[in-house]
Write an enzyme that holds these catalytic residues in place. Structure first.
Site, mmCIF file in Angstrom:
data_model
loop_
_atom_site.group_PDB
_atom_site.id
_atom_site.type_symbol
_atom_site.label_atom_id
_atom_site.label_comp_id
_atom_site.label_asym_id
_atom_site.label_seq_id
_atom_site.Cartn_x
_atom_site.Cartn_y
_atom_site.Cartn_z
ATOM 1 C CE1 TYR A 1 -17.419 10.497 -15.878
ATOM 2 C CE2 TYR A 1 -16.102 10.446 -13.880
ATOM 3 C CZ TYR A 1 -16.982 9.834 -14.756
ATOM 4 O OH TYR A 1 -17.403 8.559 -14.489
ATOM 5 C CE LYS B 1 -12.305 7.347 -19.022
ATOM 6 N NZ LYS B 1 -12.227 7.597 -17.652
ATOM 7 C CG ASP C 1 -9.294 15.558 -15.069
ATOM 8 O OD1 ASP C 1 -8.607 15.008 -15.945
ATOM 9 O OD2 ASP C 1 -10.255 14.994 -14.507
ATOM 10 N NE ARG D 1 -2.941 0.429 3.305
ATOM 11 C CZ ARG D 1 -2.195 0.542 4.413
ATOM 12 N NH1 ARG D 1 -1.400 1.591 4.587
ATOM 13 N NH2 ARG D 1 -2.238 -0.379 5.354
HETATM 14 O O1 P1T Z 1 -13.180 6.494 -14.215
HETATM 15 P P1 P1T Z 1 -11.996 6.972 -13.444
HETATM 16 O O2 P1T Z 1 -10.706 6.337 -13.844
HETATM 17 O O3 P1T Z 1 -12.215 6.988 -11.972
HETATM 18 O O4 P1T Z 1 -11.781 8.517 -13.888
HETATM 19 C C1 P1T Z 1 -12.695 9.522 -13.593
HETATM 20 C C2 P1T Z 1 -12.527 10.650 -14.578
HETATM 21 C C3 P1T Z 1 -11.787 11.765 -14.222
HETATM 22 N N1 P1T Z 1 -11.608 12.796 -15.070
HETATM 23 C C4 P1T Z 1 -12.120 12.783 -16.308
HETATM 24 C C5 P1T Z 1 -11.892 13.949 -17.208
HETATM 25 C C6 P1T Z 1 -12.844 11.680 -16.751
HETATM 26 O O5 P1T Z 1 -13.331 11.701 -17.996
HETATM 27 C C7 P1T Z 1 -13.080 10.578 -15.868
HETATM 28 C C8 P1T Z 1 -13.867 9.395 -16.265
HETATM 29 N N2 P1T Z 1 -14.678 9.590 -17.396
HETATM 30 C C9 P1T Z 1 -15.479 8.674 -17.985
HETATM 31 C C10 P1T Z 1 -15.639 7.424 -17.528
HETATM 32 C C11 P1T Z 1 -16.181 9.144 -19.195
HETATM 33 O O6 P1T Z 1 -16.696 8.316 -19.989
HETATM 34 O O7 P1T Z 1 -16.213 10.352 -19.401
#
Ligand code: P1T
Length: 379
Positions: free
Chosen positions: A99, A196, A171, A46
């Site tokens: 998001y 992504k 972000d 961790r």
């Molecule tokens: O899904 P996760 O890895 O927890 O990420 C969250 C997140 C954070 N910031 C942005 C700009 C994002 O697009 C996302 C997650 N977005 C999607 C799942 C989507 O389809 O837009």
């Protein structure tokens, strides 16, 4: 080291014990100690794991930061940054186009723990300036934004944050460090959903953070270790493997996004196209200045609203109707019931997330096939 080289080598020297060219998957929860207080630099996974560390060092190098941290998801990165750095009663100014999960985290989780949150127009630094309060500790911005591809002026926000003694967190999921490096523009923290483009193959959930300042890094790292939310070694390894090809993939994503945006712009069933690479995009000049490219995301507004959207998604054969983005395969998403469903309808509509809005993630397939698919689905 140049960017393309850093993708493949930063944090990724050959393994010390075996010479393995690829960082091994250190699938272990704990490490042998040679006596009380005599660990070999690793004590519990961790707290730290060599596979994860390679990923953390790599993202730090790519973002031009000193420190990197890896998390179990993008939202784990966001929550840990906020919880590590903010206290009850602190105020956050966030861009209004983020998001849906980020909005949900602010509204449904942090608000009840006593954080104050307000929203500024993602397109207008003055709106952020006006939203600053005596207790503002963080400015949160996503750029390009999800799902409307608005562009926020990072350098202008950095200036506002500095004057207000607040931390600027950006972000950078949509742009990736290949196209945009917020720390060079004055941001304090960069976060990513590495689910992504960084991972790039729609096969792993993850989050990353890059931080310039040692004190900020240590606070977030402390919170990460205290609260958990770390990625496992396999997920770290998969992400690192995906990142090696980021540069070649981003170029291909962008070329396809340009082709898709041009096609949609000329299509009679389409009311509006959102892509920062188009000269008609209201922030094209800013995007051109602050980014090295425009990315692979294109959103558009169908003239026929929800009924047109339903018919469009039904007829697609190559674009897959799914949440997420940034993988090698093209995806299509309906923000109002999918990624941005957590935002109340009134606010969604005010922001431009309408019943006709479709978001596309251009993959790296042949662009002729993508255009044919869209053409068929729009008939
Ligand atoms: O899904 P996760 O890895 O927890 O990420 C969250 C997140 C954070 N910031 C942005 C700009 C994002 O697009 C996302 C997650 N977005 C999607 C799942 C989507 O389809 O837009």
């Amino acid at each position: 080291m140049k960017f393309e080289t850093a993708l493949i080598h930063a944090g990724q020297d050959a393994d010390k014990t075996t010479g393995s060219v690829n960082i091994p998957v250190y699938q272990t929860s704990t490490y042998k100690q040679d006596g009380i207080g005599k660990d070999r630099g690793w004590e519990y996974s961790r707290t730290g794991n060599p596979t994860r560390k390679a990923l953390e060092d790599c993202i730090a190098a790519l973002e031009g930061a000193k420190y990197g941290l890896a998390f179990a998801s993008g939202l784990a990165a966001e929550s840990t940054a906020c919880l590590g750095l903010l206290r009850k009663g602190d105020h956050v100014v966030s861009g209004d186009d983020v998001y849906g999960g980020t909005y949900r985290l602010f509204e449904k989780v942090f608000r009840k723990w006593g954080l104050e949150i307000s929203y500024a127009d993602s397109k207008d630094p003055n709106s952020f300036k006006k939203a600053m309060r005596r207790n503002t500790r963080m400015i949160w911005a996503e750029t390009p934004t999800n799902p409307l591809l608005n562009i926020t002026d990072i350098a202008a926000l950095a200036d506002i944050a500095k004057k207000g003694k607040a931390i600027l967190a950006v972000d950078n999921t949509f742009a990736t460090p290949y196209f945009q490096r917020p720390i060079e523009l004055g941001a304090d923290i960069v976060v990513h959903s590495s689910t992504k483009y960084l991972g790039g193959h729609s096969d792993v959930i993850g989050g990353l953070m890059a931080v310039a300042d040692k004190g900020v890094y240590e606070e977030v790292k402390f919170h990460q270790n205290a609260a958990g939310g770390v990625p496992g070694p396999w997920d770290s390894w998969l992400t690192l493997r995906g990142m090696k090809t980021l540069a070649v993939r981003m170029k291909a994503h962008e070329a396809n996004a340009f082709a898709v945006a041009a096609f949609l712009t000329a299509h009679p069933a389409v009311a509006k196209v959102y892509y920062p690479g188009l000269e008609t995009h209201p922030s094209h000049a800013l995007a051109d200045r602050q980014m090295d490219g425009f990315g692979g995301m294109v959103s558009f507004e169908l003239k026929g609203g929800r009924a047109a959207a339903e018919a469009f998604f039904r007829k697609l054969k190559i674009f897959v109707l799914a949440e997420s983005l940034g993988g090698v395969e093209s995806l299509a998403c309906y923000p109002s019931t999918m990624t941005h469903a957590a935002i109340p309808e009134r606010d969604r509509l005010k922001r431009g997330i309408t019943a006709g809005l479709v978001r596309l993630s251009a993959g790296i397939e042949n662009s002729d096939d993508l255009i044919k698919d869209l053409d068929r689905a729009l008939k």
